[in-house]
Scaffold this motif. Sequence first.
Motif: not given
Length: 456
Positions: A39-40, A42-44, A46-47, A132
Amino acid sequence: MKNRSLFRRLLLGFISVMLLVWLANLALDVYETRTAKRRDMQRELRASALRILVVMQTIGERPPEQIQPVVRKMEGLHYALYKELGWYIPALQTQVWKRGQLVYASPDPGLPPTDAAAGPYGQPLREGWVVSVEDDPATGVTVRMATEVIGEWMLQVSSIGYYFAPLLFSIPFLLLPAWFIIRVGLRPLKYIVGEIEERSATDLSPLAASPYQELSPLVGSVNKLMERLTERLEREREFLVDAAHELKTPLSIIQINADTLTTTRTVQRVEQAGEGLRAGVQRATHTVHQLLALARSGGDRDHTSLAPRDLVELVADRLALAGQIAATRGIEIELQAPERCLLPMHLESMASLIDNLVSNAVKYSPPGGRVSIAIEELDGGVTLSVADQGPGIPADMLRKVFERFFRLPDQDQAGSGLGLAIAERAAARNQGTIRLDNRDDGPGLRVLVVFGTGIT
């Protein structure tokens, strides 16, 4: 067979618990690696895709050859994060579409090949990667970024040392204290063993009470066993003394009459000595038989050795043997019983019980009397009663007559005083209890044997 070690068992148990804790911690880390890390990243990812999308909003009208250097620099910003932390730099794939046309794709040949015809949502994705996809409907730009998950790689390669190092380093700091604690903890048990080993074969005194709650039941059980052994040895000693005393009289009679036979010359004295010799031998033989019956009746009392048998049939068989003696004195034997009565029993001791009760009833009944025997089935058990028409027993001696070699005062019937003692022990071996009562309907004694725990 090699004896097992309780110390080793406890130590292995401690090691097993430690391994279970370590495996639980490993499973938790694996879960975090495969979920939280995923998840971490995935967030990076997406950013980074959103940053590229914002830049594309300003340069989206430029030709592809001018867009590609800008997107490549944006990829560098994503890599810069991992370079600063000194981590392993994951592989990255970036694709940019403008109005359905691919304008940029990462040149790394190790990445999954780009299928331009599949569009941004149909590209193949390698195992262990995350993706992403962000798009801007106003400009028609879509950014797709995919990267491998660092946690997956760490779990497969570099995490071996990470996970095993704490276990290896903790072994000396956990096992050595555990070894010491277990050895110290087992000292009270070794002390009890040493105390028992130092005793002589005749020392059956109780062990000292243990201050430890876990050892108190063990010490208590050993003390109860010693108490039972002491009681049994005392009973055996008393039995030997009583047996020797009881046999002394008939043996003395035999000795006296044997001496008389060797010294006398008169016919009358020879006949008297021969009669006395036969009486002494008969009494000694009867006493020995009773002693053997008493020893057998108190043998193995394991109730698992009891087998179902027909009590009515057994009683009838034993009465057939006793009937001859009863007939010589004109005594009638009456049996009241159902057709069958199955009862768990030990055959030899049950036969001894019936023989002693019936022979006593016949012996003490007057000539022409009657002996009544009844078998009755009740809820939870069976009763066997034997009633005679003899003189009975004084109430204050109804329990004392069960003692070995005890005979009532002024008793004129021959005997060894073992019949009721044999009957009591035989009844106990067959899960029964025996009770004596003087008859209410006339002179005589009634013996009641109750089999089964459901009867009182």
